[in-house]
Design a protein around this motif. Structure first.
Motif, PDB file in Angstrom:
ATOM      1  N   LYS A 100      -0.364   7.104   6.771  1.00  0.00           N
ATOM      2  CA  LYS A 100       0.011   6.012   5.607  1.00  0.00           C
ATOM      3  C   LYS A 100      -0.054   6.655   4.474  1.00  0.00           C
ATOM      4  O   LYS A 100       0.906   6.467   3.463  1.00  0.00           O
ATOM      5  N   GLN A 101      -1.109   7.294   3.879  1.00  0.00           N
ATOM      6  CA  GLN A 101      -1.250   8.205   2.679  1.00  0.00           C
ATOM      7  C   GLN A 101      -0.215   9.299   2.568  1.00  0.00           C
ATOM      8  O   GLN A 101      -0.006   9.359   1.235  1.00  0.00           O
ATOM      9  N   ALA A 102       0.121   9.823   3.265  1.00  0.00           N
ATOM     10  CA  ALA A 102       1.105  10.635   3.383  1.00  0.00           C
ATOM     11  C   ALA A 102       2.446  10.228   3.053  1.00  0.00           C
ATOM     12  O   ALA A 102       3.256  10.972   2.559  1.00  0.00           O
ATOM     13  N   GLY A 103       2.676   8.896   3.533  1.00  0.00           N
ATOM     14  CA  GLY A 103       3.858   8.200   3.051  1.00  0.00           C
ATOM     15  C   GLY A 103       4.656   7.721   4.380  1.00  0.00           C
ATOM     16  O   GLY A 103       5.789   7.349   4.333  1.00  0.00           O
ATOM     17  N   LEU A 104       4.016   7.807   5.385  1.00  0.00           N
ATOM     18  CA  LEU A 104       4.784   7.243   6.768  1.00  0.00           C
ATOM     19  C   LEU A 104       5.129   5.786   6.474  1.00  0.00           C
ATOM     20  O   LEU A 104       4.280   5.022   6.168  1.00  0.00           O
ATOM     21  N   THR A 105       6.143   5.282   6.977  1.00  0.00           N
ATOM     22  CA  THR A 105       6.609   3.811   6.766  1.00  0.00           C
ATOM     23  C   THR A 105       6.052   3.003   7.909  1.00  0.00           C
ATOM     24  O   THR A 105       5.631   2.023   7.811  1.00  0.00           O
ATOM     25  N   GLY A 106       6.249   3.628   9.306  1.00  0.00           N
ATOM     26  CA  GLY A 106       5.733   2.885  10.409  1.00  0.00           C
ATOM     27  C   GLY A 106       5.810   3.571  11.616  1.00  0.00           C
ATOM     28  O   GLY A 106       6.222   4.719  11.696  1.00  0.00           O
TER      29      GLY A 106
END
Length: 406
Positions: free
Chosen positions: A217-223
């Motif tokens: 999540k912190q890396a930028g994953l959406t889902g």
């Protein structure tokens, strides 16, 4: 890697930790109408950004709406899922209020009326991140290469991602094997990528610990899209070839939702599964788990299913279509997850694979029409990518006619 050697440690319930859970928020009623108004307004602004002729703009908007009905069904969207300030209503359309959303609709507008300098056709790219997997899934389409030596390193994958990002791709779906075996590489790949693109991980739930969900999540994953192929734990474990796979799913869903990732379940519906009662029991479980979406996949005679009679009968396809329409457009089911069923639009407008709206890149970097249609056409690292894509588009999908939605 032998399945019996795989051990996933007991995952603490994040609700017992200090982290604050931010579950999905379902937007209904007047608020839904308001959100839909602003979503349509954003699309209008995207069209006006490229075309100033009001007559042309109106024509494009009407065509977009007509295409939506052909693809998704005759009804209007009856709910939105709000996560991280974005509004989602389709598993394969980026949530609004984002650059990925704008890129997606620019590509759709470009099909209707070419945008100067705009060449992107793709809304989704599926890329296999690893050959490794701890499971032995009944339907595995990569069965012949599972757990063989890796060919693509992190640098190779980063180069492939960059090539397609330069073409304006809106979303990448990271699959495998089991991509969570390379979770640190996924984190680094997302962090090094250009902003404005959504990344999703397609997983069995293995290794989706709370700590890993937070890192992603912190890396930028959406889902994440988590495979759950039966509402009965023993049946799912048998399908996946491992006795703890159902437990992994439950823990992965909980950790994903706790980390404010858009969370979906995916099921491959077999001949023995398809019935109204089974589909409703699955939907009830998905609702209980709190996921936002459920994806329904039809079995294909590929990989481990190669040479087997797995195709659904017409009456079973009808059951699936009726279930899809009921769950998405009947107000009685507004508090259930949104259903994604590719078979519905494929039988009406054609396949979106084969370089139409998406394609699949396997664990060797080779290009294919989709994860369920293997027909190599060039390599994402070698030779001309544009030539390979053009050849892929010219061949089209062997199972469905090319889409008549341009």
């Amino acid at each position: 890697m032998k399945t019996k050697e795989i051990v996933q440690s007991k995952i603490p319930d994040p609700r017992n930790q200090d982290a604050k859970i931010k579950a999905q928020k379902v937007i209904l009623g007047f608020k839904k109408e308001l959100v839909e108004f602003f979503v349509r307004l954003r699309i209008l602004r995207i069209v006006f950004r490229h075309f100033q002729n009001p007559v042309k703009v109106l024509k494009i908007l009407k065509t977009l709406d007509s295409n939506r009905r052909k693809i998704s069904g005759p009804g209007r969207v009856n709910k939105f899922i709000k996560i991280n300030g974005r509004y989602f209503w389709n598993l394969y359309i980026p949530g609004s209020n984002s650059l990925a959303f704008d890129r997606f609709f620019e590509a759709e507008i470009n099909r209707i009326s070419p945008i100067p300098g705009k060449t992107n056709r793709f809304s989704n790219i599926f890329i296999a991140f690893t050959k490794k997997c701890p499971l032995k899934c009944e339907h595995c389409f990569e069965w012949d290469v599972i757990n063989k030596k890796e060919k693509l390193g992190l640098n190779d994958i980063q180069m492939i991602i960059k090539k397609f990002q330069l073409k304006g791709v809106a979303q990448f779906q990271i699959t495998g094997g089991e991509p969570m075996l390379r979770v640190d590489d996924i984190v680094e790949m997302i962090q090094s990528s250009h902003k404005g693109t959504d990344f999703w991980v397609l997983t069995s739930g293995f290794n989706l610990t709370y700590a890993n969900a937070q890192k992603l999540k912190q890396a930028g994953l959406t889902g994440v899209v988590i495979s759950l192929d039966h509402f009965d734990p023993e049946s799912h474990n048998l399908f996946r070839g491992f006795k703890k796979s159902y437990q992994w799913v439950e823990e992965a869903v909980r950790n994903s939702i706790a980390s404010s990732l858009v969370t979906a379940l995916s099921i491959c519906v077999t001949k023995t599964f398809v019935s109204e009662s089974n589909l409703m029991r699955y939907a009830e479980l998905a609702k209980k788990l709190g996921v936002s979406f459920v994806q329904i996949l039809e079995p294909k005679a590929l990989g481990h299913y190669s040479g087997k009679d797995v195709q659904l009968a017409p009456e079973q396809e009808k059951i699936l279509e009726e279930f899809y329409l009921k769950m998405n457009f009947d107000k009685r089911f507004r508090d259930f997850p949104i259903i994604t069923y590719h078979g519905y639009y494929q039988r009406r407008v054609g396949c979106f694979g084969a370089g139409n709206r998406h394609l699949y890149i396997d664990t060797d970097g080779d290009l294919h029409p989709c994860p369920f249609c293997f027909s190599k056409t060039g390599n994402a690292l070698d030779g001309s990518l544009d030539d390979s894509i053009a050849e892929l588009q010219a061949k089209g999908c062997h199972s469905f006619n090319d889409s008549n939605i341009r």
